[in-house]
Structures are given as structure tokens and as C-alpha cells.
Design a protein around this motif. Sequence first.
Motif, PDB file in Angstrom:
ATOM      1  N   ALA A 207      21.160  56.070 -22.227  1.00  0.00           N
ATOM      2  CA  ALA A 207      20.964  56.785 -23.489  1.00  0.00           C
ATOM      3  C   ALA A 207      22.291  57.324 -24.014  1.00  0.00           C
ATOM      4  N   GLU A 208      23.111  57.833 -23.123  1.00  0.00           N
ATOM      5  CA  GLU A 208      24.424  58.352 -23.518  1.00  0.00           C
ATOM      6  C   GLU A 208      25.302  57.234 -24.076  1.00  0.00           C
ATOM      7  N   SER A 209      25.289  56.072 -23.450  1.00  0.00           N
ATOM      8  CA  SER A 209      26.121  54.962 -23.929  1.00  0.00           C
ATOM      9  C   SER A 209      25.656  54.471 -25.292  1.00  0.00           C
ATOM     10  N   MET A 210      24.354  54.528 -25.550  1.00  0.00           N
ATOM     11  CA  MET A 210      23.838  54.101 -26.851  1.00  0.00           C
ATOM     12  C   MET A 210      24.309  55.043 -27.948  1.00  0.00           C
ATOM     13  N   GLN A 211      24.344  56.324 -27.669  1.00  0.00           N
ATOM     14  CA  GLN A 211      24.756  57.311 -28.662  1.00  0.00           C
ATOM     15  C   GLN A 211      26.261  57.303 -28.871  1.00  0.00           C
ATOM     16  N   ALA A 212      27.018  57.178 -27.807  1.00  0.00           N
ATOM     17  CA  ALA A 212      28.473  57.288 -27.893  1.00  0.00           C
ATOM     18  C   ALA A 212      29.153  56.015 -28.369  1.00  0.00           C
ATOM     19  N   ASP A 213      28.680  54.867 -27.914  1.00  0.00           N
ATOM     20  CA  ASP A 213      29.404  53.625 -28.159  1.00  0.00           C
ATOM     21  C   ASP A 213      28.609  52.557 -28.888  1.00  0.00           C
ATOM     22  N   ASP A 214      27.424  52.864 -29.370  1.00  0.00           N
ATOM     23  CA  ASP A 214      26.566  51.857 -29.989  1.00  0.00           C
ATOM     24  C   ASP A 214      26.416  50.659 -29.058  1.00  0.00           C
ATOM     25  N   ALA A 215      26.250  50.932 -27.779  1.00  0.00           N
ATOM     26  CA  ALA A 215      26.173  49.889 -26.758  1.00  0.00           C
ATOM     27  C   ALA A 215      24.741  49.397 -26.596  1.00  0.00           C
ATOM     28  N   GLN A 216      24.598  48.285 -25.891  1.00  0.00           N
ATOM     29  CA  GLN A 216      23.303  47.679 -25.600  1.00  0.00           C
ATOM     30  C   GLN A 216      23.074  47.717 -24.084  1.00  0.00           C
ATOM     31  N   PRO A 217      22.462  48.789 -23.578  1.00  0.00           N
ATOM     32  CA  PRO A 217      22.238  48.896 -22.137  1.00  0.00           C
ATOM     33  C   PRO A 217      20.972  48.165 -21.694  1.00  0.00           C
ATOM     34  N   TRP A 218      21.044  47.551 -20.550  1.00  0.00           N
ATOM     35  CA  TRP A 218      19.908  46.908 -19.894  1.00  0.00           C
ATOM     36  C   TRP A 218      19.832  47.471 -18.489  1.00  0.00           C
ATOM     37  N   ILE A 219      18.620  47.726 -18.013  1.00  0.00           N
ATOM     38  CA  ILE A 219      18.430  48.277 -16.676  1.00  0.00           C
ATOM     39  C   ILE A 219      17.518  47.353 -15.881  1.00  0.00           C
ATOM     40  N   ILE A 220      17.884  47.121 -14.627  1.00  0.00           N
ATOM     41  CA  ILE A 220      17.021  46.421 -13.689  1.00  0.00           C
ATOM     42  C   ILE A 220      16.635  47.435 -12.618  1.00  0.00           C
ATOM     43  N   THR A 221      15.337  47.632 -12.468  1.00  0.00           N
ATOM     44  CA  THR A 221      14.858  48.622 -11.507  1.00  0.00           C
ATOM     45  C   THR A 221      14.803  48.029 -10.105  1.00  0.00           C
ATOM     46  N   GLU A 222      14.634  48.887  -9.135  1.00  0.00           N
ATOM     47  CA  GLU A 222      14.525  48.465  -7.736  1.00  0.00           C
ATOM     48  C   GLU A 222      13.364  47.485  -7.542  1.00  0.00           C
ATOM     49  N   ASP A 223      12.313  47.650  -8.337  1.00  0.00           N
ATOM     50  CA  ASP A 223      11.149  46.765  -8.237  1.00  0.00           C
ATOM     51  C   ASP A 223      11.298  45.489  -9.052  1.00  0.00           C
ATOM     52  N   GLY A 224      12.441  45.326  -9.739  1.00  0.00           N
ATOM     53  CA  GLY A 224      12.694  44.101 -10.490  1.00  0.00           C
ATOM     54  C   GLY A 224      12.291  44.137 -11.955  1.00  0.00           C
ATOM     55  N   ASP A 225      11.845  45.284 -12.447  1.00  0.00           N
ATOM     56  CA  ASP A 225      11.539  45.401 -13.870  1.00  0.00           C
ATOM     57  C   ASP A 225      12.833  45.401 -14.670  1.00  0.00           C
ATOM     58  N   ILE A 226      12.811  44.757 -15.834  1.00  0.00           N
ATOM     59  CA  ILE A 226      13.974  44.721 -16.717  1.00  0.00           C
ATOM     60  C   ILE A 226      13.651  45.560 -17.945  1.00  0.00           C
ATOM     61  N   LEU A 227      14.458  46.586 -18.176  1.00  0.00           N
ATOM     62  CA  LEU A 227      14.258  47.500 -19.298  1.00  0.00           C
ATOM     63  C   LEU A 227      15.271  47.178 -20.383  1.00  0.00           C
ATOM     64  N   SER A 228      14.787  46.818 -21.553  1.00  0.00           N
ATOM     65  CA  SER A 228      15.643  46.419 -22.673  1.00  0.00           C
ATOM     66  C   SER A 228      16.189  47.636 -23.410  1.00  0.00           C
ATOM     67  N   PRO A 229      17.202  47.434 -24.264  1.00  0.00           N
ATOM     68  CA  PRO A 229      17.706  48.546 -25.068  1.00  0.00           C
ATOM     69  C   PRO A 229      16.611  49.198 -25.913  1.00  0.00           C
ATOM     70  N   HIS A 230      15.684  48.407 -26.448  1.00  0.00           N
ATOM     71  CA  HIS A 230      14.597  48.971 -27.259  1.00  0.00           C
ATOM     72  C   HIS A 230      13.672  49.845 -26.411  1.00  0.00           C
ATOM     73  N   TRP A 231      13.356  49.399 -25.195  1.00  0.00           N
ATOM     74  CA  TRP A 231      12.516  50.188 -24.302  1.00  0.00           C
ATOM     75  C   TRP A 231      13.226  51.482 -23.927  1.00  0.00           C
ATOM     76  N   ILE A 232      14.506  51.371 -23.614  1.00  0.00           N
ATOM     77  CA  ILE A 232      15.284  52.549 -23.215  1.00  0.00           C
ATOM     78  C   ILE A 232      15.317  53.570 -24.349  1.00  0.00           C
ATOM     79  N   LYS A 233      15.569  53.100 -25.558  1.00  0.00           N
ATOM     80  CA  LYS A 233      15.628  54.004 -26.714  1.00  0.00           C
ATOM     81  C   LYS A 233      14.279  54.687 -26.949  1.00  0.00           C
ATOM     82  N   ALA A 234      13.202  53.934 -26.809  1.00  0.00           N
ATOM     83  CA  ALA A 234      11.858  54.499 -27.039  1.00  0.00           C
ATOM     84  C   ALA A 234      11.413  55.445 -25.939  1.00  0.00           C
ATOM     85  N   ASN A 235      12.001  55.338 -24.759  1.00  0.00           N
ATOM     86  CA  ASN A 235      11.514  56.109 -23.614  1.00  0.00           C
ATOM     87  C   ASN A 235      12.498  57.094 -23.035  1.00  0.00           C
TER      88      ASN A 235
END
Length: 75
Positions: A40-68
Motif C-alpha cells: 500500500a505504501e509503494s502504491m501511494q509513494a511511487d505509483d507502483a504495481q505491487p503483487w503479493i504471493i502468499t504462503e498458501d500460493g494465493d496471488i494478490l493483484s494490485p487491484h485486490w491490494i488497493k481494495a483491501n
Amino acid sequence: MVLADLDKRAELTVWPGHEQARTALGREFSTLREALAAAAESMQADDAQPWIITEDGDILSPHWIKANTGPSRLQ
């Protein structure tokens, strides 16, 4: 995803949002909660596109991250 998932490991990869990217910055976090806060910090500061992969293998997109992400959602 359940609240317990916030305490599991996650990997954050941040792609530059305003330019063509050839490389991305990747980093592991001990909790998904920390990865979401950094994303969330990187999206606000740098207009970046972060993607997260969880320990269980879920992939969280920038849109999901922004909404949640937000102060009340990461508690």
C-alpha cells in the motif's frame, strides 16, 4: 482468505507503475500483514504495481491490494 492468513509469510514484488519495467523489486515478509502495508505504501509513494504471493500460493493483484488495504483493514 481468513484473518489467520495475515500472520503467514508472503512475498511482495513491486513493478514500477509509470515506466516500462525490465526488473522488479522482490522482498519476503514474515507476515502478509507487513507485505500488505509495504504494498500500500509503494502504491501511494511511487505509483507502483505491487503483487503479493502468499504462503498458501494465493496471488494478490494490485487491484485486490488497493481494495483491501487501509488502516481499518490491516488490524
